[in-house]
Scaffold this active site. Sequence first.
Site, PDB file in Angstrom:
ATOM      1  N   LYS A  60      -0.953  92.931  37.244  1.00 52.09           N
ATOM      2  CA  LYS A  60       0.348  92.139  37.626  1.00 52.09           C
ATOM      3  C   LYS A  60      -0.519  90.643  36.894  1.00 52.09           C
ATOM      4  CE  LYS A  60       2.365  94.079  41.321  1.00 52.09           C
ATOM      5  NZ  LYS A  60       1.265  95.126  41.704  1.00 52.09           N
ATOM      6  N   GLY A 170       7.299 105.908  50.409  1.00 52.52           N
ATOM      7  CA  GLY A 170       6.511 106.842  51.236  1.00 52.52           C
ATOM      8  C   GLY A 170       5.538 105.583  51.954  1.00 52.52           C
TER       9      GLY A 170
HETATM   10  P1  BMP Z   1       2.165 103.157  47.864  1.00 46.24           P
HETATM   11  O1  BMP Z   1       2.840 103.474  47.568  1.00 46.24           O
HETATM   12  O2  BMP Z   1       0.574 102.991  48.190  1.00 46.24           O
HETATM   13  O3  BMP Z   1       2.041 101.969  49.117  1.00 46.24           O
HETATM   14  O4  BMP Z   1       1.603 101.822  46.252  1.00 46.24           O
HETATM   15  C1  BMP Z   1       2.365 101.170  46.135  1.00 46.24           C
HETATM   16  C2  BMP Z   1       1.390 100.672  44.387  1.00 46.24           C
HETATM   17  O5  BMP Z   1       3.004 100.319  43.939  1.00 46.24           O
HETATM   18  C3  BMP Z   1       0.295  99.819  44.673  1.00 46.24           C
HETATM   19  O6  BMP Z   1      -0.125 100.195  43.770  1.00 46.24           O
HETATM   20  C4  BMP Z   1       1.093  99.355  44.100  1.00 46.24           C
HETATM   21  O7  BMP Z   1       0.157  97.772  43.773  1.00 46.24           O
HETATM   22  C5  BMP Z   1       2.304  98.704  43.037  1.00 46.24           C
HETATM   23  N1  BMP Z   1       3.604  97.816  44.219  1.00 46.24           N
HETATM   24  C6  BMP Z   1       3.898  97.288  44.783  1.00 46.24           C
HETATM   25  O8  BMP Z   1       3.182  97.977  46.043  1.00 46.24           O
HETATM   26  N2  BMP Z   1       4.459  96.770  46.006  1.00 46.24           N
HETATM   27  C7  BMP Z   1       5.295  95.713  44.308  1.00 46.24           C
HETATM   28  O9  BMP Z   1       6.305  95.138  44.176  1.00 46.24           O
HETATM   29  C8  BMP Z   1       4.538  95.962  42.757  1.00 46.24           C
HETATM   30  C9  BMP Z   1       3.852  96.412  43.268  1.00 46.24           C
HETATM   31  O10 BMP Z   1       3.332  97.034  41.419  1.00 46.24           O
END
Ligand code: BMP
Length: 218
Positions: A60, A170
């Site tokens: 990011k 998820g």
């Molecule tokens: P998780 O499914 O474990 O919540 O992970 C989501 C992933 O997406 C993480 O790697 C996070 O950095 C990324 N992400 C997010 O959750 N929200 C955003 O708005 C942008 C993202 O890149």
Amino acid sequence: MPLIVAVDRVVDPEVLRGLCEGVNGIDGVKVGLPAVLRGGLEWASRIAGACSGLRVLDYKLADVEHVMRLTVEPFLESYNVFIAHSFVGAHGALLGLKELLDDRGAKLALVASMSHEGSMEVYDKASPWVEEVIRRVDPWGLIAPATRPSLVRRLRGRFPGKAILSPGVGAQGARPGSALCAGADYEIVGRAIMDSRDPRASAESIVEAQEVALRACR
Ligand code: BMP
């Protein structure tokens, strides 16, 4: 199915390879800063090579042009998509990054909005300016939240040619397929797969749920 696995902690690249090769429907991997800080550059390169398709480095990025260029350079051999924040603007920042990525055959994905509640405090209030930056920079793709499908729908309408990658499925509460049904091209899933006791079974059930959702909404 268009599923991208998010890796935010250090895992054995062979475990990820088994997942990517064994589950029909995984289209790539997204590797985050916390994992690269702990795993190092060599690990970052091996983990990227464990999945075919999209190899997304998620730092990011949000800096001036020359610093963003320096940040991505060590990863240009192993990754083909790089995520940057849009709020830093085009001139002196994202246009220069985009130029480097274009020259090296890599893609830029800009954050259009985020999946957490705080995104509404600034990102979403600034959406006309964010969208203007997206128009100026013309990235390959956008990051838009699966947790708010109405936003994905709006961005799909405004930017028909852009790939939309949607996190939030998820662990953050969005259901598999909800972003795809709203027009996203990929759903990004991290903890629901990587922190589960049986990552393969979890990935398979997410792909299945995406298919069911897509059959119902198309
Ligand atoms: P998780 O499914 O474990 O919540 O992970 C989501 C992933 O997406 C993480 O790697 C996070 O950095 C990324 N992400 C997010 O959750 N929200 C955003 O708005 C942008 C993202 O890149």
